[in-house]
Design a protein around this motif. Structure first.
Motif, PDB file in Angstrom:
ATOM      1  N   LEU A   1      58.538  40.907  38.257  1.00  0.00           N
ATOM      2  CA  LEU A   1      57.316  40.700  38.870  1.00  0.00           C
ATOM      3  C   LEU A   1      57.104  41.479  40.395  1.00  0.00           C
ATOM      4  O   LEU A   1      56.180  42.165  40.447  1.00  0.00           O
ATOM      5  CB  LEU A   1      56.968  39.359  39.123  1.00  0.00           C
ATOM      6  CG  LEU A   1      56.589  38.590  37.482  1.00  0.00           C
ATOM      7  CD1 LEU A   1      56.312  37.171  37.753  1.00  0.00           C
ATOM      8  CD2 LEU A   1      55.124  39.168  36.934  1.00  0.00           C
TER       9      LEU A   1
ATOM     10  N   ASN B   1      57.094  45.287  39.884  1.00  0.00           N
ATOM     11  CA  ASN B   1      56.034  46.087  39.425  1.00  0.00           C
ATOM     12  C   ASN B   1      54.803  45.921  40.342  1.00  0.00           C
ATOM     13  O   ASN B   1      53.468  46.190  40.202  1.00  0.00           O
ATOM     14  CB  ASN B   1      55.715  45.337  38.084  1.00  0.00           C
ATOM     15  CG  ASN B   1      56.631  45.436  36.941  1.00  0.00           C
ATOM     16  OD1 ASN B   1      57.339  46.568  37.025  1.00  0.00           O
ATOM     17  ND2 ASN B   1      56.697  44.769  35.950  1.00  0.00           N
TER      18      ASN B   1
ATOM     19  N   ASP C   1      53.352  43.001  41.065  1.00  0.00           N
ATOM     20  CA  ASP C   1      52.736  41.811  40.624  1.00  0.00           C
ATOM     21  C   ASP C   1      52.796  40.378  41.372  1.00  0.00           C
ATOM     22  O   ASP C   1      52.273  39.787  41.417  1.00  0.00           O
ATOM     23  CB  ASP C   1      52.865  41.543  39.309  1.00  0.00           C
ATOM     24  CG  ASP C   1      52.294  42.538  38.237  1.00  0.00           C
ATOM     25  OD1 ASP C   1      51.315  42.914  38.582  1.00  0.00           O
ATOM     26  OD2 ASP C   1      52.879  42.941  37.122  1.00  0.00           O
TER      27      ASP C   1
ATOM     28  N   LEU D   1      52.259  35.144  42.906  1.00  0.00           N
ATOM     29  CA  LEU D   1      51.626  36.053  41.932  1.00  0.00           C
ATOM     30  C   LEU D   1      50.449  36.784  42.498  1.00  0.00           C
ATOM     31  O   LEU D   1      49.592  35.903  43.099  1.00  0.00           O
ATOM     32  CB  LEU D   1      51.539  35.461  40.743  1.00  0.00           C
ATOM     33  CG  LEU D   1      51.080  36.640  39.401  1.00  0.00           C
ATOM     34  CD1 LEU D   1      52.208  37.212  38.999  1.00  0.00           C
ATOM     35  CD2 LEU D   1      50.067  35.855  38.367  1.00  0.00           C
ATOM     36  N   ARG D   2      50.242  37.930  42.448  1.00  0.00           N
ATOM     37  CA  ARG D   2      49.101  38.587  43.115  1.00  0.00           C
ATOM     38  C   ARG D   2      48.077  38.611  42.122  1.00  0.00           C
ATOM     39  O   ARG D   2      48.152  39.127  40.888  1.00  0.00           O
ATOM     40  CB  ARG D   2      49.361  40.102  43.500  1.00  0.00           C
ATOM     41  CG  ARG D   2      48.408  40.846  44.188  1.00  0.00           C
ATOM     42  CD  ARG D   2      48.674  42.181  44.302  1.00  0.00           C
ATOM     43  NE  ARG D   2      50.079  42.581  44.622  1.00  0.00           N
ATOM     44  CZ  ARG D   2      50.643  42.425  46.117  1.00  0.00           C
ATOM     45  NH1 ARG D   2      49.724  42.174  46.882  1.00  0.00           N
ATOM     46  NH2 ARG D   2      51.681  42.612  46.435  1.00  0.00           N
TER      47      ARG D   2
ATOM     48  N   ARG E   1      44.269  39.697  41.543  1.00  0.00           N
ATOM     49  CA  ARG E   1      43.483  40.753  41.823  1.00  0.00           C
ATOM     50  C   ARG E   1      42.216  40.016  41.811  1.00  0.00           C
ATOM     51  O   ARG E   1      41.566  39.372  41.037  1.00  0.00           O
ATOM     52  CB  ARG E   1      43.634  42.088  41.065  1.00  0.00           C
ATOM     53  CG  ARG E   1      44.960  42.744  41.764  1.00  0.00           C
ATOM     54  CD  ARG E   1      45.305  43.808  40.968  1.00  0.00           C
ATOM     55  NE  ARG E   1      46.576  44.512  41.203  1.00  0.00           N
ATOM     56  CZ  ARG E   1      47.714  44.160  41.072  1.00  0.00           C
ATOM     57  NH1 ARG E   1      47.987  43.139  40.084  1.00  0.00           N
ATOM     58  NH2 ARG E   1      48.843  44.787  41.328  1.00  0.00           N
TER      59      ARG E   1
ATOM     60  N   THR F   1      39.510  38.623  38.466  1.00  0.00           N
ATOM     61  CA  THR F   1      40.441  38.203  37.351  1.00  0.00           C
ATOM     62  C   THR F   1      39.963  36.993  36.708  1.00  0.00           C
ATOM     63  O   THR F   1      40.151  35.978  37.233  1.00  0.00           O
ATOM     64  CB  THR F   1      41.858  38.068  37.849  1.00  0.00           C
ATOM     65  OG1 THR F   1      42.184  39.506  38.396  1.00  0.00           O
ATOM     66  CG2 THR F   1      42.644  37.810  36.635  1.00  0.00           C
TER      67      THR F   1
ATOM     68  N   ASP G   1      46.256  33.813  44.884  1.00  0.00           N
ATOM     69  CA  ASP G   1      47.472  33.987  44.408  1.00  0.00           C
ATOM     70  C   ASP G   1      48.519  32.793  44.412  1.00  0.00           C
ATOM     71  O   ASP G   1      48.438  32.002  45.573  1.00  0.00           O
ATOM     72  CB  ASP G   1      48.108  34.710  45.651  1.00  0.00           C
ATOM     73  CG  ASP G   1      47.021  36.031  45.721  1.00  0.00           C
ATOM     74  OD1 ASP G   1      46.791  36.967  44.818  1.00  0.00           O
ATOM     75  OD2 ASP G   1      46.869  36.402  47.108  1.00  0.00           O
TER      76      ASP G   1
ATOM     77  N   HIS H   1      47.723  34.168  32.436  1.00  0.00           N
ATOM     78  CA  HIS H   1      47.732  35.633  33.105  1.00  0.00           C
ATOM     79  C   HIS H   1      48.936  35.999  33.506  1.00  0.00           C
ATOM     80  O   HIS H   1      49.646  37.099  33.621  1.00  0.00           O
ATOM     81  CB  HIS H   1      46.719  35.243  34.537  1.00  0.00           C
ATOM     82  CG  HIS H   1      46.868  36.377  35.464  1.00  0.00           C
ATOM     83  ND1 HIS H   1      46.118  37.486  34.890  1.00  0.00           N
ATOM     84  CD2 HIS H   1      47.049  36.729  36.474  1.00  0.00           C
ATOM     85  CE1 HIS H   1      46.141  38.551  35.775  1.00  0.00           C
ATOM     86  NE2 HIS H   1      46.797  37.936  36.974  1.00  0.00           N
TER      87      HIS H   1
ATOM     88  N   ARG I   1      51.028  39.409  32.502  1.00  0.00           N
ATOM     89  CA  ARG I   1      51.815  40.124  33.673  1.00  0.00           C
ATOM     90  C   ARG I   1      53.304  40.522  33.119  1.00  0.00           C
ATOM     91  O   ARG I   1      54.046  41.433  33.307  1.00  0.00           O
ATOM     92  CB  ARG I   1      52.011  39.663  34.887  1.00  0.00           C
ATOM     93  CG  ARG I   1      50.341  39.282  35.557  1.00  0.00           C
ATOM     94  CD  ARG I   1      49.927  40.627  36.099  1.00  0.00           C
ATOM     95  NE  ARG I   1      49.593  41.659  35.190  1.00  0.00           N
ATOM     96  CZ  ARG I   1      48.595  41.590  34.506  1.00  0.00           C
ATOM     97  NH1 ARG I   1      47.782  40.597  34.423  1.00  0.00           N
ATOM     98  NH2 ARG I   1      47.998  42.547  33.706  1.00  0.00           N
TER      99      ARG I   1
END
Length: 306
Positions: free
Chosen positions: A96, A99, A101, A135-136, A138, A141, A163, A206, A210
């Motif tokens: 994560l 990437n 994320d 965890l991001r 956005r 979402t 987040d 979610h 990811r």
């Protein structure tokens, strides 16, 4: 034309935290998850969620497993302990982070007080020696799914959650990451648990997305209330279930799942009761709503406030 992969075998699980003896609310979740798995001819696994050492009670995990066995609820395979799964969680976290994320966060709870604890951007002015990893999430979402019991569920993660933490500042793995990684590793197809975790499910879906993981089906059972409308975990009714006399608690849990008393009335042992319950279980009768009263279980009827 390529041959489609075979369907995944049906598999459910029960995942208690070793913070004390098994109480009625936990028994309800255990029996419910066992019945859902068995009705589909599937397997039922047990996972010990021992991720939070300060909250754990020595010997609690062994006592919980002993109680499950006394009630006839025996897992189909080796018990998984999350405390042994650090490398799997670390691999998922690194993926994560790579990437984009996930990100390292130096914000404290006090720094997020203005947003009610919801993290939308880092506001820490100085680095911490023990940062968390989040965890991001956005903007815009939204995660929606259909719960097998509670119906349509939708949550705007950015507005309602923000987040969320994957590894805590104290170094402990967060529940959301661990449960997603372990459900995938164990091939869980159906998660049946208490409605107190209903709001966590969109976060888990979610995170599965990811990580490129399949999402199981979800069914959230109503929480058990005592005669005065209090959660059993908050009331004097939250006494450990009796290993020496399992049948009364099993009958009460069966009734709280909305099932009629007659099919299990003549059962004289836990194994006989579970066998009869497996044949008679009707998921359509499980009460909708997030809470159910223990008061009416003597006659097989359950009050389920919405």
């Amino acid at each position: 034309m390529p041959t489609p992969p075979p369907p995944r075998p049906e598999r459910g699980r029960f995942a208690p935290s070793p913070t004390g003896p098994l109480h009625f609310g936990s028994l309800l979740a255990a029996l419910g998850s066992w019945l859902y798995a068995r009705r589909a001819g599937g397997q039922w696994l047990v996972r010990i969620e021992d991720l939070d050492p300060p909250r754990e009670v020595p010997g609690a995990a062994a006592a919980q497993l002993r109680t499950l066995h006394a009630f006839g609820l025996v897992p189909d395979g080796e018990v998984l302990y999350q405390s042994s799964r650090g490398e799997a969680y670390r691999a998922a976290l690194e993926r994560l982070l790579a990437n984009g994320d996930a990100f390292v966060c130096h914000c404290s709870r006090a720094a997020l007080a203005a947003t009610g604890g919801i993290h939308r951007r880092c506001v820490a002015e100085t680095p911490r020696p023990d940062p968390a990893v989040r965890l991001r999430v956005r903007p815009a979402t939204r995660v929606a799914y259909r719960d097998l019991i509670q119906g349509a569920v939708s949550q705007d993660l950015a507005e309602e959650v923000g987040d969320f933490v994957l590894r805590r500042a104290d170094g402990c793995w967060a529940y959301q990451l661990a449960v997603v990684v372990d459900d995938a590793a164990q091939g869980i197809t159906e998660v049946v648990r208490g409605a107190d975790l209903l709001a966590s499910t969109p976060r888990q879906i979610h995170l599965q997305q990811r990580l490129g993981l399949s999402s199981p089906r979800y069914a959230h059972l109503p929480l058990a209330l005592d005669d005065h409308g209090r959660k059993l975990s908050k009331s004097l009714s939250s006494l450990p279930v009796d290993e020496a006399d399992p049948l009364p608690a099993l009958r009460a849990a069966w009734a709280m799942l909305g099932q009629p008393a007659a099919p299990i009335a003549s059962a004289g042992s836990p194994s006989a009761l579970l066998s009869a319950a497996q044949r008679a279980f009707d998921p359509a009768l499980v009460p909708r709503g997030r809470e159910a009263s223990l008061a009416a279980t003597h006659n097989g009827n359950v009050t389920a406030p919405s």
